[in-house]
Every structure is written in C-alpha cells, then in structure tokens.
Motif scaffolding. Sequence first.
Motif, PDB file in Angstrom:
ATOM      1  N   PRO A  73      91.006   7.541  -8.659  1.00  0.00           N
ATOM      2  CA  PRO A  73      89.537   7.486  -8.555  1.00  0.00           C
ATOM      3  C   PRO A  73      88.902   6.797  -9.754  1.00  0.00           C
ATOM      4  O   PRO A  73      89.497   6.713 -10.846  1.00  0.00           O
ATOM      5  N   LEU A  74      87.680   6.337  -9.555  1.00  0.00           N
ATOM      6  CA  LEU A  74      86.936   5.662 -10.623  1.00  0.00           C
ATOM      7  C   LEU A  74      86.463   6.627 -11.704  1.00  0.00           C
ATOM      8  O   LEU A  74      86.072   6.192 -12.785  1.00  0.00           O
ATOM      9  N   PRO A  90     107.319   2.400  -7.965  1.00  0.00           N
ATOM     10  CA  PRO A  90     107.304   2.725  -9.411  1.00  0.00           C
ATOM     11  C   PRO A  90     105.905   2.868 -10.012  1.00  0.00           C
ATOM     12  O   PRO A  90     105.566   3.895 -10.582  1.00  0.00           O
ATOM     13  N   ASN A  91     105.084   1.848  -9.917  1.00  0.00           N
ATOM     14  CA  ASN A  91     103.711   1.915 -10.446  1.00  0.00           C
ATOM     15  C   ASN A  91     102.751   2.099  -9.267  1.00  0.00           C
ATOM     16  O   ASN A  91     102.030   1.178  -8.885  1.00  0.00           O
ATOM     17  N   ILE A  92     102.755   3.306  -8.706  1.00  0.00           N
ATOM     18  CA  ILE A  92     102.010   3.590  -7.480  1.00  0.00           C
ATOM     19  C   ILE A  92     100.528   3.303  -7.633  1.00  0.00           C
ATOM     20  O   ILE A  92      99.851   2.925  -6.665  1.00  0.00           O
ATOM     21  N   GLU A  93     100.006   3.409  -8.871  1.00  0.00           N
ATOM     22  CA  GLU A  93      98.565   3.215  -9.068  1.00  0.00           C
ATOM     23  C   GLU A  93      98.121   1.782  -8.770  1.00  0.00           C
ATOM     24  O   GLU A  93      96.923   1.518  -8.611  1.00  0.00           O
ATOM     25  N   MET A 128      84.526  18.946  -7.834  1.00  0.00           N
ATOM     26  CA  MET A 128      84.538  17.530  -8.144  1.00  0.00           C
ATOM     27  C   MET A 128      85.927  16.901  -7.983  1.00  0.00           C
ATOM     28  O   MET A 128      86.086  15.793  -7.456  1.00  0.00           O
ATOM     29  N   ILE A 129      86.983  17.615  -8.418  1.00  0.00           N
ATOM     30  CA  ILE A 129      88.342  17.056  -8.347  1.00  0.00           C
ATOM     31  C   ILE A 129      88.731  16.793  -6.899  1.00  0.00           C
ATOM     32  O   ILE A 129      89.259  15.720  -6.560  1.00  0.00           O
ATOM     33  N   GLU A 130      88.475  17.757  -6.023  1.00  0.00           N
ATOM     34  CA  GLU A 130      88.831  17.589  -4.616  1.00  0.00           C
ATOM     35  C   GLU A 130      88.046  16.432  -3.987  1.00  0.00           C
ATOM     36  O   GLU A 130      88.610  15.644  -3.212  1.00  0.00           O
ATOM     37  N   LEU A 131      86.768  16.329  -4.317  1.00  0.00           N
ATOM     38  CA  LEU A 131      85.942  15.267  -3.752  1.00  0.00           C
ATOM     39  C   LEU A 131      86.447  13.887  -4.151  1.00  0.00           C
ATOM     40  O   LEU A 131      86.572  12.988  -3.312  1.00  0.00           O
ATOM     41  N   TRP A 132      86.749  13.707  -5.431  1.00  0.00           N
ATOM     42  CA  TRP A 132      87.216  12.408  -5.912  1.00  0.00           C
ATOM     43  C   TRP A 132      88.644  12.111  -5.467  1.00  0.00           C
ATOM     44  O   TRP A 132      88.938  11.003  -5.008  1.00  0.00           O
ATOM     45  N   MET A 133      89.530  13.091  -5.592  1.00  0.00           N
ATOM     46  CA  MET A 133      90.946  12.827  -5.320  1.00  0.00           C
ATOM     47  C   MET A 133      91.233  12.607  -3.832  1.00  0.00           C
ATOM     48  O   MET A 133      92.200  11.941  -3.474  1.00  0.00           O
ATOM     49  N   LEU A 134      90.396  13.156  -2.956  1.00  0.00           N
ATOM     50  CA  LEU A 134      90.584  12.934  -1.519  1.00  0.00           C
ATOM     51  C   LEU A 134      89.729  11.768  -1.012  1.00  0.00           C
ATOM     52  O   LEU A 134      89.598  11.564   0.193  1.00  0.00           O
ATOM     53  N   ASP A 135      89.153  11.015  -1.942  1.00  0.00           N
ATOM     54  CA  ASP A 135      88.348   9.826  -1.618  1.00  0.00           C
ATOM     55  C   ASP A 135      87.124  10.167  -0.766  1.00  0.00           C
ATOM     56  O   ASP A 135      86.632   9.325  -0.006  1.00  0.00           O
ATOM     57  N   LEU A 136      86.625  11.385  -0.917  1.00  0.00           N
ATOM     58  CA  LEU A 136      85.414  11.780  -0.207  1.00  0.00           C
ATOM     59  C   LEU A 136      84.171  11.336  -0.975  1.00  0.00           C
ATOM     60  O   LEU A 136      83.078  11.281  -0.430  1.00  0.00           O
ATOM     61  N   ILE A 137      84.385  11.051  -2.252  1.00  0.00           N
ATOM     62  CA  ILE A 137      83.404  10.370  -3.098  1.00  0.00           C
ATOM     63  C   ILE A 137      84.158   9.237  -3.782  1.00  0.00           C
ATOM     64  O   ILE A 137      85.245   9.453  -4.323  1.00  0.00           O
ATOM     65  N   THR A 138      83.604   8.046  -3.748  1.00  0.00           N
ATOM     66  CA  THR A 138      84.331   6.905  -4.333  1.00  0.00           C
ATOM     67  C   THR A 138      83.595   6.249  -5.492  1.00  0.00           C
ATOM     68  O   THR A 138      84.149   5.400  -6.176  1.00  0.00           O
ATOM     69  N   ASN A 139      82.328   6.659  -5.718  1.00  0.00           N
ATOM     70  CA  ASN A 139      81.589   6.096  -6.853  1.00  0.00           C
ATOM     71  C   ASN A 139      80.484   7.067  -7.267  1.00  0.00           C
ATOM     72  O   ASN A 139      80.182   8.034  -6.562  1.00  0.00           O
ATOM     73  N   TYR A 140      79.861   6.776  -8.406  1.00  0.00           N
ATOM     74  CA  TYR A 140      78.869   7.701  -8.960  1.00  0.00           C
ATOM     75  C   TYR A 140      77.581   7.731  -8.149  1.00  0.00           C
ATOM     76  O   TYR A 140      76.876   8.743  -8.128  1.00  0.00           O
ATOM     77  N   GLU A 141      77.261   6.658  -7.473  1.00  0.00           N
ATOM     78  CA  GLU A 141      76.061   6.641  -6.639  1.00  0.00           C
ATOM     79  C   GLU A 141      76.213   7.607  -5.464  1.00  0.00           C
ATOM     80  O   GLU A 141      75.273   8.334  -5.117  1.00  0.00           O
ATOM     81  N   GLU A 142      77.404   7.650  -4.859  1.00  0.00           N
ATOM     82  CA  GLU A 142      77.661   8.604  -3.775  1.00  0.00           C
ATOM     83  C   GLU A 142      77.553  10.042  -4.280  1.00  0.00           C
ATOM     84  O   GLU A 142      77.069  10.922  -3.573  1.00  0.00           O
ATOM     85  N   LEU A 143      78.000  10.254  -5.511  1.00  0.00           N
ATOM     86  CA  LEU A 143      77.896  11.584  -6.112  1.00  0.00           C
ATOM     87  C   LEU A 143      76.435  11.990  -6.268  1.00  0.00           C
ATOM     88  O   LEU A 143      76.046  13.120  -5.939  1.00  0.00           O
ATOM     89  N   ARG A 144      75.603  11.071  -6.761  1.00  0.00           N
ATOM     90  CA  ARG A 144      74.173  11.362  -6.933  1.00  0.00           C
ATOM     91  C   ARG A 144      73.509  11.655  -5.586  1.00  0.00           C
ATOM     92  O   ARG A 144      72.688  12.570  -5.470  1.00  0.00           O
ATOM     93  N   GLU A 145      73.857  10.874  -4.574  1.00  0.00           N
ATOM     94  CA  GLU A 145      73.264  11.070  -3.251  1.00  0.00           C
ATOM     95  C   GLU A 145      73.662  12.413  -2.658  1.00  0.00           C
ATOM     96  O   GLU A 145      72.856  13.079  -1.998  1.00  0.00           O
TER      97      GLU A 145
END
Length: 434
Positions: free
Chosen positions: A128-129, A119-122, A282-299
């Motif tokens: 994503p964050l 029911p509450n899958i989240e 950006m959506i694909e990166l975050w939703m597939l957990d290929l990026i998990t935080n903003y620091e990974e995005l910056r890198e």
Amino acid sequence: MTEFNYVDCFDKYDRIMQFNKNKRKYIHGWYPFVEGYSKEFIQSIIEELDYTPEHCVEPFSGSGTTAVELQKFKIKCSAFEVNPFMYTLARSKMRTDYTVNGFKKHIKLLEESLFNTIPNIETVCPPPLYKSMMEKKELKKWIFDLETMRGILDIKYALNNINNKKYSQLFKIPLASLLLEISNVYRNGKCLSYKKGWKDIDELKREDVHTLFLERLQNIILPDIIKMNQYKRKSGKLFSNYNSCYLGDSRENISKLENNSVDLVITSPPYLNSRDYTDTYMIELWMLDLITNYEELRELRKKTIRSHVQVPWGEIPLLDIPELKSAIKKLEDHRDKFWNKHLLEMVKGYFLDMDLLFEKLHYKMKKNGRVYFNVANSAYYGVEIETDKIVSRVASNHGFEIQEIRKARKINPSSQQKDLIPYLLEVVIVMKKN
C-alpha cells in the motif's frame, strides 16, 4: 418532561453484550471484532418478541452479527455498513453457498502458488501507499517488517489469481484476522500503538506468514464450511441475507427501503467516544486494497457517523433537547482545555445523525415494530453526556414510544474521567413505533 423507565438488566446482559463470547462460535469466530455484541444478544431479542418479525434493519452492520444470526431464524435483515472492510467481512459471513470441495480445491491452488513465490514480490504486487506500512531504510517506525510484508504480498498475489470471487473474498478474512498479530502494532483503544520492544521481536520469515495463514484456513474456516454443508444436507438450502447487505452510509441508504416494510431494528451505532474506525481498522483497509490512497481515506471518514474528530465538521446546529443543551453548555466551560477544537461539533453532529436516522426509520417501520438500540454514555472533562436519554428523546420526537431503558453494563471511563465519574452506563433502549 417525560421520565424514562430504567430497568436493571445487568445480570441478563453483562455476559452477552460483548463479542468475545463469539470468538469460537460457528462463523462468528472468523474475525475477532471486539466492538460487537454476541449472538446470544440477538437470540434473546427474538425469544422475547410477542410476534414473528419478517424484516429487520441493521443500520450499523459492523461484522454482521445481527444479519448472520437472523439467518438461523429465516428473518430477512437489511444491513448497512459504511466501512468497506466490515462490509466485506459481513458479506463473507452471510454466504451459505460455500462447499467443502470448492474450498479444498481453492486451498490447493493457494498452496501451489505459495510454494512458487516470486523473490521480490513487491515488484509485481506493490504494498500500500501508506507511508509507514512497510520497513524502509528512511523510516524510524514501520508496521510490517520487510519479510513479513513479503509473506502477506505472496498471499495477496495468490488470492488475486483465484478466478472465483466467492472464495478469493472468503480467504481474505483469515488474512485480515492475521494482520494485527504479525504486525508491530496493536489496537490501543482509539488508535494503533507500537508493541513494547517491537524492534527486538524475532522477525517472521515470509514462509511463516504463509503457514499461519493456511493454518487459519484449515483450523478456523474449514470446520465451519463442513458444518454448513452438513446443515444443508439435513435442511436443504440455507437462508442467507447476503443480498440484503449494502455498502454505504445508512443515513442515506435506508431511504431506498420500502415504506412500512420493517418490523424490527437491532443495532449498536458507534459510541460517542471520538473513536474513528477508519483509524482502528486502517491496516485491514489498506492491506486488502479497500483504500488505495489518502483521498479515499478522507472521503470514507466524511461518510461515517460523526462520533470522531478526524474530520472538521464545520458549524452544526444544536438539537433542542434539554440533556444535550446542558452537556454542551458545561463543555463550553472547558473549551480552553480541549484536546481537539472540533469536540463540540462532534457531539452536536452525532445527535444530529441520530435525529436523521430516526426520522427515516419512522417511515420505513410498521406500526408497533420494535427497536433495540444499544448505546453507551460518554464523558469529556468531567461532563457526562447522557446518550441514553438524548437518543430516547430524539426517537420520541419521531414517533417512537420508549418502553424501557435496560441497564446492560457499567463501562470504565478514561483515566482522566475516573475521579469525577466512576462509571458510564451502557444500555439497550427498547422502543415501539407508534
């Protein structure tokens, strides 16, 4: 100063330089990558070569079109991609060991999992964050409505429980191809923009998301797996570039290849258009957990070719190339109007990256090896940056003979440039290693 030989190839290339020709093609059509070229472009190169290449390099793999198409010719392609979503997509397309039975077996497991949703899958599969990814009371705008997000999370949870990585990775591709369609945003050139009247669009039920996903598996992926198995029965084991695709910055990783081992390069680097692909995908990166935080995005942004202004690149030296120096001088006259203060550093950095690339390619390529380099010119504040000529001079400085610059397409500039520059030239630079 050397004058380059321009050849009118508008008729030849206009129809084959865009990815949309691939939308319904075997394997290429699994994900609509609008920035790429078509498989016919690769075929045209192989057909015109006066030798049989053994080892191709693709420094900017994108969705993997070059490496996938070269598999049909049994040509090894070392492909490099810095964006983890594009890398995942390309590698999934390069695999040739999928089976119909294996595919159907794992679809059945998926269907069973999606029939018994939490029911509450989240609470067990967190979204994503990224702050505006999912509908929340405190937000005025969000990318996915709550029920839509729950449908996506149901699928992710089911995929995470598949213990066969080959199929769990493959099944992420139709999920990725669905994300933008069921979101509240669309790709608007360099960024994501909200769809007109997005709040009034009927919200999808989570079961609708499951249905759309399973339909893509059945209608788009499965028919190609069936074809793949037919080809294998007819020809035996199929050639694959799967193990020659590498995640990371090509400017560094090309050094790992053996010297004098490459006899062909086919590539299209990011254009100098200030587009950041970590933003547009950006959506694909975050939703597939290929990026998990903003620091990974910056890198990740720091590792990309300097074709955007999302990273402050700092002071960058200017290459001694007349066309580049002229463009920079003209741009400096408009500095007080810059929409971003890092614009000049982006332009200088882009060509410094091209310089580094050709310096490394020189050592890796065999004598007389060919390069097909697809680029387009750019414009800012009425100043045209002649990427075709600048890249050609960079390559010439590193021992490449520019055989011809093929005029491929006329591209519309931005609305701000249209009155001063009617069109920008997209080209294919054909080179030979001396």
